[in-house]
Design a protein around this motif. Structure first.
Motif, mmCIF file in Angstrom:
data_model
loop_
_atom_site.group_PDB
_atom_site.id
_atom_site.type_symbol
_atom_site.label_atom_id
_atom_site.label_comp_id
_atom_site.label_asym_id
_atom_site.label_seq_id
_atom_site.Cartn_x
_atom_site.Cartn_y
_atom_site.Cartn_z
ATOM 1 N N LEU A 147 0.837 -1.192 0.000
ATOM 2 C CA LEU A 147 0.000 0.000 0.000
ATOM 3 C C LEU A 147 0.872 1.242 0.000
ATOM 4 N N GLY A 188 4.003 -4.552 8.562
ATOM 5 C CA GLY A 188 3.008 -4.727 9.603
ATOM 6 C C GLY A 188 1.828 -5.504 9.074
ATOM 7 N N VAL A 189 0.684 -5.299 9.671
ATOM 8 C CA VAL A 189 -0.512 -6.026 9.271
ATOM 9 C C VAL A 189 -1.550 -5.033 8.760
ATOM 10 N N CYS A 190 -2.019 -5.262 7.549
ATOM 11 C CA CYS A 190 -2.963 -4.319 6.948
ATOM 12 C C CYS A 190 -4.342 -4.439 7.598
ATOM 13 N N GLU A 191 -5.182 -3.471 7.336
ATOM 14 C CA GLU A 191 -6.499 -3.442 7.967
ATOM 15 C C GLU A 191 -7.295 -4.694 7.662
ATOM 16 N N GLN A 209 -6.080 -7.530 9.665
ATOM 17 C CA GLN A 209 -6.389 -7.334 11.084
ATOM 18 C C GLN A 209 -7.792 -7.839 11.389
ATOM 19 N N GLU A 237 -7.929 -11.544 11.618
ATOM 20 C CA GLU A 237 -7.285 -12.050 12.824
ATOM 21 C C GLU A 237 -8.284 -12.298 13.945
#
Lengths: 142, 142
Positions: free
Chosen positions: B90, B122-125, B128, B131
């Motif tokens: 992104l 990191g972890v994208c929306e 998330q 998860e």
DNA sequence: CTCCGTGCAAATACTTTGCAAAGCG
DNA sequence: CGCTTTGCAAAGTATTTGCACGGAG
């Protein structure tokens, strides 16, 4: 806990080779460097262990440069400089994005930002010297 | 000058495909995206042209993520965010290192710093959200 | 006619993996 | 003895390249 210590002689040697240099080596570099002491070392083993170190957090990948993945045994945050001529990877001793800053950024972007890597591109000092004699565009990189 | 315009139909299509998306595609993504309109397009041609665009400055490489090189048709400076779960790339709409800053850094380091790339992990929306249902560690990435 | 761009397939290059043997507590 | 690690070679994946054909000026 760890009764069966996961440290074979060769694994230790690979990790030490990685930690004992500043060149951010590739698997092949490590393989070649250890040849004298471990003539029967296999390239596959080097790959396996480097990958493992990354998974364990003992090393990080600097990324793929000119087709080969480079590793770094220093896991504390710092930036890198990659020479676009020779492909050398150098350290930049400055932490541009500490945990503090990452948290702030996460709030703005919505992603959960966990780490950051900063890489500068340009021409290293060594290559700058070589440039002096070359008026024409020489061999690209590597 | 450029009498013989270096713009075949397919080359233009590849460049437009790259510019018309925000996913920072791989060669294969572009190839697949153009299949409907150009069924006889060759993957080799996509590779050739993407590489060419980078050399011409019409595109940049975002780097190799999960084994595949990703490209970006937006060449103005900006940072990227890579999701460690799904591999999505992104944009981060902020220029952390402008030409001004690079020049300052060059003076301190000795290298001639010409550009900088900032990548956050990191972890994208989207990931998330997924998860929430998974207490256990699920499938790693990709 | 002359180039440039392309399709196709072979060739590369790097990395991963399966398996049997070796290592070590 | 039992689990871990390795060597070796085969397999896998992504990317590059040679060559003859096709298209546009």
């Amino acid at each position: 806990m760890a009764r069966r210590e996961n440290f074979s002689q060769k694994r230790v040697a690979i990790l030490n080779a990685l930690r004992g240099t500043t060149v951010h080596p590739t698997a092949e570099w490590v393989y070649t460097a250890l040849q004298p002491q471990y003539p029967d070392l296999s390239l596959g083993t080097v790959y396996r262990n480097l990958k493992r170190f990354c998974a364990e957090g003992r090393a990080v990948s600097v990324g793929v440069i000119n087709g080969q993945e480079h590793f770094d045994g220093t896991v504390v945050p710092h930036a890198h400089f990659v020479c676009t001529k020779c492909g050398a990877v150098l350290d930049v001793q400055k932490d541009f994005f500490g945990p503090e800053k990452l948290r702030q950024l996460s709030q703005h972007t919505g992603q959960r930002i966990e780490s950051a890597s900063v890489t500068f591109q340009g021409v290293c000092e060594s290559c700058q010297k070589h440039e002096l004699g070359e008026t024409q565009a020489g061999i690209p990189a590597q």
